[in-house]
Design a protein around this motif. Sequence first.
Motif: not given
Length: 99
Positions: A39-68
């Motif tokens: 049940c905890c797994f499915f709650v995490v999957v549901t929260i992740t899929l329903s978050s939309g585009n509001q929590n996007k990652c940077a293009p580079s995992p080492w980037a501190l800003e978008r143009n790094s």
Amino acid sequence: MHFLGLSGMPRRIPDYPDAYVGWNALSAFGSYISVVGICCFFVVVTITLSSGNQNKCAPSPWALERNSTTLWEWMVQSPPTFHTFGELPTIKETKSYVK
């Protein structure tokens, strides 16, 4: 359930001997723990899929800003040799998560 089988508990009967009560209770408790974990797994999957585009990652995992840039600063030897960089890389301070 493994130990119940080793002890000789018959399978697929609704009424079992009292000698198997302890192991059967432990087995039931373990299945409840598994259901809570699923049940905890499915709650995490549901929260992740329903978050939309509001929590996007940077293009580079080492980037501190978008143009790094890339991880080039980390791939050179330490200390870097003379004339490794055309200009000194800037050091950006991040939040400290250590309290």
